[in-house]
Design a protein around this motif. Structure first.
Motif, PDB file in Angstrom:
ATOM      1  N   ALA A   1     -25.136   1.943 -37.698  1.00  0.00           N
ATOM      2  CA  ALA A   1     -25.202   0.475 -37.761  1.00  0.00           C
ATOM      3  C   ALA A   1     -25.125  -0.116 -36.352  1.00  0.00           C
ATOM      4  CB  ALA A   1     -24.088  -0.068 -38.639  1.00  0.00           C
ATOM      5  N   GLY A   2     -24.299   0.479 -35.495  1.00  0.00           N
ATOM      6  CA  GLY A   2     -24.205   0.027 -34.107  1.00  0.00           C
ATOM      7  C   GLY A   2     -25.507   0.231 -33.358  1.00  0.00           C
TER       8      GLY A   2
ATOM      9  N   GLN B   1     -28.496   0.295 -34.748  1.00  0.00           N
ATOM     10  CA  GLN B   1     -29.446  -0.682 -35.296  1.00  0.00           C
ATOM     11  C   GLN B   1     -29.238  -2.064 -34.705  1.00  0.00           C
ATOM     12  OE1 GLN B   1     -28.971   0.057 -39.641  1.00  0.00           O
ATOM     13  NE2 GLN B   1     -31.157  -0.440 -39.645  1.00  0.00           N
ATOM     14  N   ALA B   2     -27.998  -2.427 -34.450  1.00  0.00           N
ATOM     15  CA  ALA B   2     -27.684  -3.760 -33.943  1.00  0.00           C
ATOM     16  C   ALA B   2     -27.955  -3.896 -32.448  1.00  0.00           C
ATOM     17  CB  ALA B   2     -26.223  -4.094 -34.231  1.00  0.00           C
ATOM     18  N   ASP B   3     -28.139  -2.797 -31.759  1.00  0.00           N
ATOM     19  CA  ASP B   3     -28.360  -2.804 -30.311  1.00  0.00           C
ATOM     20  C   ASP B   3     -29.817  -3.157 -30.009  1.00  0.00           C
ATOM     21  OD1 ASP B   3     -28.513  -2.396 -27.596  1.00  0.00           O
ATOM     22  OD2 ASP B   3     -27.646  -0.386 -27.650  1.00  0.00           O
ATOM     23  N   LYS B   4     -30.042  -4.342 -29.490  1.00  0.00           N
ATOM     24  CA  LYS B   4     -31.407  -4.834 -29.205  1.00  0.00           C
ATOM     25  C   LYS B   4     -32.122  -3.956 -28.180  1.00  0.00           C
ATOM     26  CE  LYS B   4     -30.947  -8.304 -31.928  1.00  0.00           C
ATOM     27  NZ  LYS B   4     -31.338  -8.097 -33.290  1.00  0.00           N
TER      28      LYS B   4
ATOM     29  N   THR C   1     -34.131  -1.039 -29.984  1.00  0.00           N
ATOM     30  CA  THR C   1     -35.066  -1.321 -31.078  1.00  0.00           C
ATOM     31  C   THR C   1     -36.393  -0.575 -30.931  1.00  0.00           C
ATOM     32  OG1 THR C   1     -35.788  -3.328 -29.951  1.00  0.00           O
ATOM     33  CG2 THR C   1     -34.117  -3.578 -31.659  1.00  0.00           C
TER      34      THR C   1
ATOM     35  N   ARG D   1     -34.586   3.605 -38.537  1.00  0.00           N
ATOM     36  CA  ARG D   1     -33.782   4.115 -39.644  1.00  0.00           C
ATOM     37  C   ARG D   1     -34.605   4.011 -40.917  1.00  0.00           C
ATOM     38  NH1 ARG D   1     -27.800   1.919 -41.440  1.00  0.00           N
ATOM     39  NH2 ARG D   1     -27.403   3.498 -43.028  1.00  0.00           N
TER      40      ARG D   1
END
Length: 109
Positions: A91-92, A94-97, A100, A105
């Motif tokens: 999740a971390g 995925q949240a890291d721009k 990207t 995932r």
């Protein structure tokens, strides 16, 4: 468990001839009483740690003196990495721009 009483554990039937336990590694201990009292979870514990040949197999032996009476304790070779830990890590990512473009995932099945 009884507090202040040394317990010696002998784990047998290992097959590796060498072990990091002979160079200073100690088993991990998780005490439910310690978690409730101080928030300390997994920690290295044990004295007189030795890994030695016993017939055709090898034995790991160590002594632990518990801190609390009637405690529920667990031992491990390495720090447990749970499914929840993995989910939080992903999740971390995925949240890291910044990731990207290099991270994807997808559900496998």
């Amino acid at each position: 468990t009884r507090a202040g009483v040394p317990y010696t554990f002998n784990l047998t039937n290992f097959v590796k001839p060498k072990s990091l336990y002979n160079t200073g590694l100690r088993p991990l201990l998780y005490s439910t009483c310690s978690v409730q009292a101080s928030g300390i979870g997994w920690r290295r514990a044990g004295t007189r740690v030795a890994y030695y040949r016993s017939g055709t197999r090898y034995t790991l032996t160590f002594t632990v003196t518990f801190d609390h009476d009637n405690d529920r304790c667990f031992f491990a070779h390495c720090y447990p990495y749970t499914f929840t830990d993995a989910q939080m890590f992903i999740a971390g990512l995925q949240a890291d721009k910044a990731r990207t473009g290099t991270f994807t995932r997808a559900t496998l099945c």
